[in-house]
Design a protein around this motif. Structure first.
Motif, PDB file in Angstrom:
ATOM      1  N   UNK A  41       0.863  -1.181   0.000  1.00  0.00           N
ATOM      2  CA  UNK A  41       0.000   0.000   0.000  1.00  0.00           C
ATOM      3  C   UNK A  41       0.900   1.232   0.000  1.00  0.00           C
ATOM      4  N   UNK A  42       0.306   2.411  -0.212  1.00  0.00           N
ATOM      5  CA  UNK A  42       1.079   3.637  -0.031  1.00  0.00           C
ATOM      6  C   UNK A  42       1.303   3.795   1.468  1.00  0.00           C
ATOM      7  N   UNK A  43       2.533   3.982   1.874  1.00  0.00           N
ATOM      8  CA  UNK A  43       2.810   4.079   3.312  1.00  0.00           C
ATOM      9  C   UNK A  43       2.080   5.280   3.924  1.00  0.00           C
ATOM     10  N   UNK A  44       1.899   6.313   3.104  1.00  0.00           N
ATOM     11  CA  UNK A  44       1.191   7.508   3.604  1.00  0.00           C
ATOM     12  C   UNK A  44      -0.296   7.216   3.851  1.00  0.00           C
ATOM     13  N   UNK A  45      -0.810   6.145   3.276  1.00  0.00           N
ATOM     14  CA  UNK A  45      -2.189   5.735   3.566  1.00  0.00           C
ATOM     15  C   UNK A  45      -2.122   4.820   4.800  1.00  0.00           C
ATOM     16  N   UNK A  46      -2.143   5.470   5.955  1.00  0.00           N
ATOM     17  CA  UNK A  46      -1.898   4.733   7.209  1.00  0.00           C
ATOM     18  C   UNK A  46      -2.938   3.633   7.423  1.00  0.00           C
ATOM     19  N   UNK A  62       5.768 -12.652  11.407  1.00  0.00           N
ATOM     20  CA  UNK A  62       6.412 -12.264  12.667  1.00  0.00           C
ATOM     21  C   UNK A  62       6.878 -10.808  12.591  1.00  0.00           C
ATOM     22  N   UNK A  63       7.170 -10.366  11.373  1.00  0.00           N
ATOM     23  CA  UNK A  63       7.750  -9.046  11.129  1.00  0.00           C
ATOM     24  C   UNK A  63       7.181  -8.546   9.798  1.00  0.00           C
ATOM     25  N   UNK A  64       6.918  -7.244   9.686  1.00  0.00           N
ATOM     26  CA  UNK A  64       6.455  -6.716   8.393  1.00  0.00           C
ATOM     27  C   UNK A  64       7.314  -5.518   8.000  1.00  0.00           C
ATOM     28  N   UNK A  65       7.655  -5.454   6.715  1.00  0.00           N
ATOM     29  CA  UNK A  65       8.478  -4.351   6.204  1.00  0.00           C
ATOM     30  C   UNK A  65       7.601  -3.355   5.451  1.00  0.00           C
ATOM     31  N   UNK A  66       7.964  -2.095   5.611  1.00  0.00           N
ATOM     32  CA  UNK A  66       7.193  -1.014   4.998  1.00  0.00           C
ATOM     33  C   UNK A  66       8.183  -0.084   4.287  1.00  0.00           C
ATOM     34  N   UNK A  67       7.860   0.324   3.083  1.00  0.00           N
ATOM     35  CA  UNK A  67       8.746   1.244   2.338  1.00  0.00           C
ATOM     36  C   UNK A  67       8.654   2.658   2.883  1.00  0.00           C
ATOM     37  N   UNK A  68       9.795   3.318   2.959  1.00  0.00           N
ATOM     38  CA  UNK A  68       9.796   4.709   3.417  1.00  0.00           C
ATOM     39  C   UNK A  68      10.517   5.563   2.366  1.00  0.00           C
ATOM     40  N   UNK A  69       9.795   5.913   1.298  1.00  0.00           N
ATOM     41  CA  UNK A  69      10.463   6.614   0.201  1.00  0.00           C
ATOM     42  C   UNK A  69      10.578   8.128   0.396  1.00  0.00           C
ATOM     43  N   UNK A  71       9.572  11.886   3.119  1.00  0.00           N
ATOM     44  CA  UNK A  71       9.386  12.364   4.494  1.00  0.00           C
ATOM     45  C   UNK A  71       7.963  12.095   5.000  1.00  0.00           C
ATOM     46  N   UNK A  72       6.995  12.244   4.102  1.00  0.00           N
ATOM     47  CA  UNK A  72       5.606  11.999   4.513  1.00  0.00           C
ATOM     48  C   UNK A  72       5.446  10.545   4.972  1.00  0.00           C
ATOM     49  N   UNK A  73       6.172   9.642   4.327  1.00  0.00           N
ATOM     50  CA  UNK A  73       6.097   8.221   4.726  1.00  0.00           C
ATOM     51  C   UNK A  73       6.724   8.019   6.100  1.00  0.00           C
ATOM     52  N   UNK A  74       7.822   8.757   6.385  1.00  0.00           N
ATOM     53  CA  UNK A  74       8.441   8.652   7.722  1.00  0.00           C
ATOM     54  C   UNK A  74       7.433   9.050   8.788  1.00  0.00           C
ATOM     55  N   UNK A  75       6.662  10.106   8.481  1.00  0.00           N
ATOM     56  CA  UNK A  75       5.655  10.570   9.462  1.00  0.00           C
ATOM     57  C   UNK A  75       4.582   9.500   9.644  1.00  0.00           C
ATOM     58  N   UNK A  76       4.130   8.939   8.517  1.00  0.00           N
ATOM     59  CA  UNK A  76       3.081   7.901   8.583  1.00  0.00           C
ATOM     60  C   UNK A  76       3.601   6.682   9.350  1.00  0.00           C
ATOM     61  N   UNK A  77       4.901   6.412   9.194  1.00  0.00           N
ATOM     62  CA  UNK A  77       5.499   5.232   9.820  1.00  0.00           C
ATOM     63  C   UNK A  77       5.277   5.223  11.330  1.00  0.00           C
ATOM     64  N   UNK A  78       5.343   6.400  11.923  1.00  0.00           N
ATOM     65  CA  UNK A  78       5.181   6.498  13.367  1.00  0.00           C
ATOM     66  C   UNK A  78       3.817   5.939  13.795  1.00  0.00           C
ATOM     67  N   UNK A  79       2.796   6.331  13.058  1.00  0.00           N
ATOM     68  CA  UNK A  79       1.442   5.841  13.387  1.00  0.00           C
ATOM     69  C   UNK A  79       1.318   4.350  13.087  1.00  0.00           C
ATOM     70  N   UNK A  80       1.947   3.921  11.996  1.00  0.00           N
ATOM     71  CA  UNK A  80       1.868   2.495  11.617  1.00  0.00           C
ATOM     72  C   UNK A  80       2.514   1.645  12.705  1.00  0.00           C
ATOM     73  N   UNK A  81       3.677   2.095  13.174  1.00  0.00           N
ATOM     74  CA  UNK A  81       4.388   1.359  14.231  1.00  0.00           C
ATOM     75  C   UNK A  81       3.503   1.254  15.474  1.00  0.00           C
TER      76      UNK A  81
END
Ligand code: SF4
Length: 373
Positions: A41-46, A62-69, A71-81
């Motif tokens: 999915x788009x990482x920005x689409x939390x 056990x683990x999931x990887x998410x692309x961080x292409x 800055x907006x994705x880095x921000x979304x990552x926080x909520x995803x985590x």
């Protein structure tokens, strides 16, 4: 219970590796081989990304990887985590700032190649961010993106070039006294991957992340992965795996588990043993197995179920399974419990009945397991 002591031909001797942590999941050493997948999915689409992470976790990731292409994705990552039930690996390419942001956002691991993110100062900043935030690193060598100097030296992507690339990235981390890393040396070619993985397995004691990259669609990619990863795992190489398919991440997780289950390296859910069916079948084996696979997806307890069309192989297979059904005559078949013939059941009620029996057995096994802990 493992019966490998009486069946030595089933033994797999795992390569000894150091253990690192990806969040609360140990990788390497004697830890179970972890199954990973990646969101598409788009990482920005939390909301969409979290839903995909949850579905993958539910299927056993056990683990999931998410692309961080960006800055907006880095921000979304926080909520995803924050919402994720499993540790999240941030996939970073080239951009060192994304690496720092991802570590700050709570990623459990960065997939980043330290040799590709710029000068020494930048490398040190990323490593510091990883260290400060308890974040491990996965070095991800890929045959398709080998460094120019190695391509010039070797002429084309080859196992030696991939191992050398991996060791160069490892050296950078070690020079910075950073040891919480694992490594992958992926290629879409099974032979190249297998040779590169064997080379890197000998050259380092770091835990190894296995994968055949860009393996293909569900059927072809599954086969390629089963051959490539299966052979390496059989040799004892591999501490975590990701099956790369042009398919839903949940399918990747299912295939990953099936590969590990086939080798007796992990056990989860119902292992259905079924015959291909033929003119002798006493009921529609294919339709029944399809229905059961779907209806038993929620069972996580490791157990076995045999669904066999007739008495040619049915009683023999049922001997070795927790629950069994063997087709007979006159619209009914025999239900086996713990290897013993138990009672007859009509074909039109047997799917519901088997689901009930499996659920009952799973609850029993769970209770025994809890009592033993
Ligand atoms: S077990 Fe019976 S029904 Fe199934 S394939 Fe063999 S002979 Fe055919």
């Amino acid at each position: 219970m493992s019966l490998n002591h009486v069946r030595p031909w089933r033994n797999i001797y795992r390569r000894k590796s150091r253990q690192i942590m990806v969040g609360d999941v140990p990788i390497g050493g004697d830890a179970p081989i972890a199954v990973q997948t990646m969101t598409n999915t788009l990482t920005t689409d939390v909301a969409a990304t979290v839903a995909q992470v949850q579905a993958a976790a539910e299927a056993g990731a056990d683990i999931v990887r998410v692309s961080v292409p960006d800055e907006a994705s880095s921000k979304a990552l926080k909520e995803i985590v924050r919402e994720s039930p499993v540790p999240i690996v941030a996939d970073i390419h080239f951009h060192y700032r994304r690496g720092i942001e991802a570590a700050e956002a709570g990623a459990a691991c960065l997939r980043i190649n330290p040799g590709n993110i710029g000068d020494e100062k930048r490398v040190k900043e990323v490593i510091k961010a990883a260290r400060d935030h308890n974040c491990s690193i996965r070095i991800g060598v890929n045959a398709g993106s080998l460094e120019k100097h190695l391509l010039e030296k070797y002429g084309e992507p080859c196992p030696e070039a991939m191992v050398e690339s991996g060791l160069e990235h490892i050296r950078i981390l070690q020079d910075n006294d950073f040891h919480e890393f694992k490594i992958s040396v992926k290629a879409s070619d099974v032979f190249l991957s297998a040779a590169a993985y064997q080379g890197i397995a000998e050259a380092t004691d770091a835990p190894i992340h296995l994968g055949i990259t860009e393996a293909g669609g569900l059927v072809s990619g599954t086969i390629k992965s089963a051959i490539g990863l299966g052979n390496l795992l059989w040799m004892g190489i591999g501490d975590t795996i990701r099956v790369s398919l042009s398919a839903d991440p949940v399918e990747e997780v299912k295939v990953g588990y099936e590969i590990l289950k086939s080798l007796g390296l992990r056990h989860r859910g119902v292992n259905i043993i079924s015959c291909p069916s033929c003119a002798r079948q006493g009921f529609d084996v294919i339709k029944t197995v399809e229905a059961l696979e779907q209806r038993l997806e929620h069972i996580k307890t490791p157990m076995s179920l045999s669904i066999i069309g007739c008495v040619v192989n049915g009683p023999g297979e049922a001997l070795m399974t927790d629950v069994g059904f063997t087709g007979g005559g006159a619209g009914s078949g025999m239900v086996y419990l713990a290897g013993k013939a138990s009672h007859k059941m009509s074909n039109d009620q047997m799917v519901d009945h088997i689901v009930e029996q499996v659920e009952k057995k799973a609850a029993e096994l769970d209770a025994t397991q809890e009592a033993a802990e």
